[in-house]
Scaffold this active site. Structure first.
Site, short mmCIF file in Angstrom:
data_model
loop_
_atom_site.label_atom_id
_atom_site.label_comp_id
_atom_site.label_asym_id
_atom_site.label_seq_id
_atom_site.Cartn_x
_atom_site.Cartn_y
_atom_site.Cartn_z
N GLU A 185 11.28 -19.14 2.85
CA GLU A 185 10.13 -18.49 3.49
C GLU A 185 10.56 -17.60 4.66
OE1 GLU A 185 7.04 -21.24 4.53
OE2 GLU A 185 6.81 -21.96 2.48
N ASN A 314 6.89 -21.27 -3.14
CA ASN A 314 6.23 -22.34 -2.39
C ASN A 314 4.73 -22.07 -2.46
OD1 ASN A 314 8.78 -23.17 -1.77
ND2 ASN A 314 8.65 -22.75 0.42
#
Ligand code: NOJ
Length: 468
Positions: A185, A314
């Site tokens: 991320e 995710n």
């Protein structure tokens, strides 16, 4: 701990997803995920250097309740018990991260062999129990030394140093690890760390600088990929780049709604996926950022755009959009349940996003590298969490049945842990951790999930039911 709770209504939306598939493709990889800072503790042991998250937690008023990662789940000392737990749950894969300052205390320079010893013990322990180790190299715990020396992600030197880190890890673990994830991320590392100031190092810089940190994070992915491929041989590694889209999903399956959802999704996720999968930034967003765009030097896009072997997603929450509602603007579905974070539960994200990604970037493989929910309700008898995973997996099974190349799923998280700015106040685990005694107990959701992992299919299960 045995409170009887009604099973919640958080089904995928039958208006947009056909939920007929129950089985997963043969060889589907079932795992759970964690990250170093969130579970390891031992923040200053055995030669580990300080990370930006250590510094951030030790600064007053940054973290809920003044919590720190000093001890966390004490996984550094209890790793063997944790590997046993995973084996008992029948997990086939484990996604964890490697702490950069544990391996290179100053971010570059001398390698801390004791730090690598820890990861070697972990990897060997996993392999002995038939669990595939799937490390992430960067899950936000940058060495503080690099922040002090170069301004952390504000500098291209930090990106380059990530290649050195990757090489040190690859040399020690490369003969036993095949699947590697470079960056977790990047958007959170850059935007929250250097733009919003909510994450370490807690800065609020102008947009031009934040976009610069984003580019340097992408470069770090490139340097790490090159180091892994050069050190271990391209055919011996599978490299993944992990992104967290908070996408828009269509409100119905009308062609108009689906097209609009796709367009919106591409606009947010494209900044991260286009460079990696197509070797360029998306033109529309690039023009929109005007003179704030990052400085891209010759060779950057070739480095970043050396395609990975898999896409890591995710997936947590989403908005809805429709061509005929709300003037085409996205909204949160008010009738959807919310987790303790306030995140709306939108299980059909498991269908739409792999399908969209396949169409847009055509990755050879997709792994759901995280999916889970923060709920403390029910304690060990966490029927809501079971329902959350079950509904998400039913839409994921549908995506597989319709040709999305999804090869595996990692539940977030193996165990309750340090949830960044929220400290220990949000519990995502399949395994409960008592943060006083550090005792671990598998929750009902963990028992349910272990049966899914063993049988490679989803099924309904009564609340709190233990494995036969
Ligand atoms: C994504 C992050 O990778 C992970 O560290 C975090 O705990 C979960 N989201 C939940 O917020």
């Amino acid at each position: 701990m045995t409170t009887q709770l009604p099973a919640p209504t958080l089904h995928a939306d039958p208006r947009t997803v056909d939920l007929v598939a129950r089985e997963f493709p043969p060889g589907f990889q079932w795992g759970a995920a964690t990250s170093a800072f969130q579970i390891e503790g031992a923040w200053n042991e055995d030669g580990k250097g300080e990370s930006i998250w250590d510094r951030f937690c030790h600064t007053p008023d940054r973290i809920h309740g003044g919590h720190t990662g000093d001890v966390a789940c004490d996984h550094y000392h209890r790793w063997s018990e944790d590997v046993d737990l995973m084996a008992g749950m029948g997990l086939k894969a484990y996604r964890f991260s490697i702490s950069w300052p544990r391996v290179l205390a100053q971010g570059t320079g001398p390698v801390n062999e004791k730090g690598l010893d820890f990861y070697e013990r972990l990897v060997d322990g996993l392999l002995e129990r038939g669990i595939e180790p799937c490390p992430t190299l960067y899950h936000w715990d940058l060495p503080q030394a690099l922040e002090d020396r170069w301004g952390g992600w504000r500098s291209r030197d930090t990106a380059k140093a990530m290649g050195e880190f990757a090489q040190a890890v690859a040399r020690r673990l490369g003969s036993r690890v095949k699947k590697w994830m470079t960056i977790n991320e990047g958007a959170n590392a850059a935007d929250r760390g250097y733009g919003l100031g909510k994450f370490a190092p807690g800065l609020q810089l102008p947009r031009k600088d934040v976009l610069g940190t984003r580019h340097n994070v992408m470069l770090a992915h490139g340097h790490a990929s090159r180091a892994l491929r050069d050190t271990l041989g391209r055919d011996n590694v599978e490299i993944g780049f992990v992104h967290d889209p908070w996408p828009t999903l269509p409100a119905t399956r009308s062609v108009e709604d689906v097209e609009l959802a796709k367009k919106r999704f591409r606009r947010t996720a494209g900044w991260w996926h286009d460079p990696v999968w197509l070797g360029r930034y998306p033109e529309e967003e690039w023009n929109e950022f005007g003179c704030d765009v990052p400085d891209v030097l010759a060779g950057d896009m070739e480095l970043i755009g050396d395609r990975p072997d898999f896409m890591g997603l995710n997936l947590y929450s989403a908005q809805r959009v429709s061509a005929t509602r709300n003037e085409g603007e996205p909204w949160m579905r008010q009738e959807a349940m919310r987790t303790d974070f306030g995140w709306y539960v939108e299980p059909d994200i498991g269908y739409w996003i792999p399908m969209f990604c396949k169409e847009m970037w055509n990755p050879p493989a997709i792994y759901v590298t995280e999916n889970g929910c923060a709920w403390d309700v029910g304690g060990l008898d966490d029927v809501w969490r079971t329902a959350y995973h079950r509904e998400f997996l039913s839409s994921l099974a549908q995506a597989c049945a319709q040709g999305a190349p999804v090869k595996g799923y990692f539940a977030w998280s193996l165990m309750d842990n340090f949830e960044w700015a929220e400290g220990f106040s949000k519990r995502f685990g399949l395994v409960h951790v008592d943060f006083e005694s550090l005792e671990r107990t598998v929750k009902a959701s963990g028992n349910w999930y272990s049966r899914v992992a063993r049988e490679n299919r989803i099924f309904d299960m009564g609340q709190g039911q233990k494995l036969a």
